[in-house]
Design a protein around this motif. Structure first.
Motif, PDB file in Angstrom:
ATOM      1  N   VAL A 128       4.385   6.032   3.495  1.00  0.00           N
ATOM      2  CA  VAL A 128       5.087   5.178   2.532  1.00  0.00           C
ATOM      3  C   VAL A 128       4.126   4.111   2.012  1.00  0.00           C
ATOM      4  CG1 VAL A 128       6.997   3.560   2.224  1.00  0.00           C
ATOM      5  CG2 VAL A 128       7.286   5.573   3.704  1.00  0.00           C
ATOM      6  N   ASN A 129       3.995   4.020   0.725  1.00  0.00           N
ATOM      7  CA  ASN A 129       3.073   3.096   0.044  1.00  0.00           C
ATOM      8  C   ASN A 129       1.623   3.315   0.450  1.00  0.00           C
ATOM      9  OD1 ASN A 129       4.745   1.527  -1.736  1.00  0.00           O
ATOM     10  ND2 ASN A 129       5.647   0.576   0.076  1.00  0.00           N
ATOM     11  N   GLY A 130       1.308   4.508   0.962  1.00  0.00           N
ATOM     12  CA  GLY A 130      -0.026   4.798   1.449  1.00  0.00           C
ATOM     13  C   GLY A 130      -1.104   4.713   0.387  1.00  0.00           C
ATOM     14  N   LYS A 131      -0.836   5.267  -0.778  1.00  0.00           N
ATOM     15  CA  LYS A 131      -1.830   5.210  -1.843  1.00  0.00           C
ATOM     16  C   LYS A 131      -2.095   3.775  -2.270  1.00  0.00           C
ATOM     17  CE  LYS A 131      -0.931   9.822  -3.694  1.00  0.00           C
ATOM     18  NZ  LYS A 131      -0.479  10.617  -4.861  1.00  0.00           N
ATOM     19  N   LYS A 132      -1.040   2.977  -2.264  1.00  0.00           N
ATOM     20  CA  LYS A 132      -1.187   1.582  -2.689  1.00  0.00           C
ATOM     21  C   LYS A 132      -1.992   0.771  -1.689  1.00  0.00           C
ATOM     22  CE  LYS A 132       2.525  -0.407  -4.387  1.00  0.00           C
ATOM     23  NZ  LYS A 132       3.961  -0.792  -4.538  1.00  0.00           N
ATOM     24  N   TYR A 133      -1.685   0.902  -0.387  1.00  0.00           N
ATOM     25  CA  TYR A 133      -2.444   0.100   0.564  1.00  0.00           C
ATOM     26  C   TYR A 133      -3.869   0.620   0.711  1.00  0.00           C
ATOM     27  CZ  TYR A 133      -1.317   3.264   4.593  1.00  0.00           C
ATOM     28  OH  TYR A 133      -1.182   4.313   5.457  1.00  0.00           O
ATOM     29  N   ALA A 134      -4.090   1.930   0.518  1.00  0.00           N
ATOM     30  CA  ALA A 134      -5.455   2.460   0.563  1.00  0.00           C
ATOM     31  C   ALA A 134      -6.277   1.912  -0.603  1.00  0.00           C
ATOM     32  CB  ALA A 134      -5.430   3.984   0.531  1.00  0.00           C
ATOM     33  N   GLN A 135      -5.699   1.888  -1.786  1.00  0.00           N
ATOM     34  CA  GLN A 135      -6.410   1.327  -2.945  1.00  0.00           C
ATOM     35  C   GLN A 135      -6.701  -0.148  -2.745  1.00  0.00           C
ATOM     36  OE1 GLN A 135      -3.754   2.316  -6.165  1.00  0.00           O
ATOM     37  NE2 GLN A 135      -4.688   4.316  -6.502  1.00  0.00           N
TER      38      GLN A 135
END
Length: 200
Positions: A128-135
């Motif tokens: 959940v929200n993985g792409k956002k926190y990775a970026q």
């Protein structure tokens, strides 16, 4: 067993070293109706589930990376990985005040990046929200992601990945291999700790 928090807090008070806790899937009160209220016992004894501080040149971020599921009236034992919208908003707000060249220690109970499997991939894309926190973390010069949960030890660098600045480190359980002995884990490493030192 929520009654064990008092014993755990008492044991921590007798230790002669600083201790920073992170909430995990076994720390929630399953008799509560939602993820937030289920963390109240943890917060009563150990403090907030999301917090940060600066230590020895690092910015340390501790996040609740477990999202408990409910059946409409109470929590189940099922959960998903990642950051809720509220936790992601808190994280992005916190990191706005941190210099991009400050190394980040990103701590959670479960793996936020590497799964350590033979077909290893950055699993932030599946959380959940993985792409956002990775970026977001990808904008910093160096990030060390720390977790437990998997009952084994492994380390994964970001070399050749989308975010080469992110290393993922997972520690084995503190109770050893419960079905064999209490001293080492199934992968042969000492139980529940690692000594880390930055290369010169």
């Amino acid at each position: 067993n929520m009654s064990l928090y008092q014993d755990y807090a008492s044991a921590l008070s007798r230790m002669s070293l600083p201790m920073f806790n992170v909430i995990g899937n076994h720390d929630y009160n399953l008799n509560k109706s939602n993820d937030i209220s289920a963390a109240e016992d943890y917060e009563k004894w150990l403090g907030p589930t999301n917090y940060s501080f600066n230590l020895c040149g690092f910015h340390v971020v501790v996040v609740d990376g477990i999202i408990m599921k409910d059946n409409g009236t109470r929590l189940t034992k099922d959960y998903t990985y990642g950051l809720s919208d509220e936790v992601y908003d808190w994280l992005s707000g916190d990191l706005r005040f941190v210099s991009k060249n400050t190394p980040i220690l990103f701590c959670s109970h479960a793996q936020m990046f590497s799964t350590g499997t033979s077909s290893d991939r950055w699993n932030s894309a599946a959380t959940v929200n993985g792409k956002k926190y990775a970026q977001l973390l990808g904008t910093f010069d160096k990030v060390y992601s720390w977790a437990g949960h998997a009952h084994q030890t492994y380390n994964t660098t970001g070399k050749g990945r989308t975010y080469p600045n992110i290393e993922s480190h997972t520690l084995s359980r503190s109770t050893g291999d419960m079905w064999t002995n209490e001293w080492i884990n199934p992968d042969g490493v000492p139980r529940g700790y690692v000594v880390a030192q930055l290369a010169e």
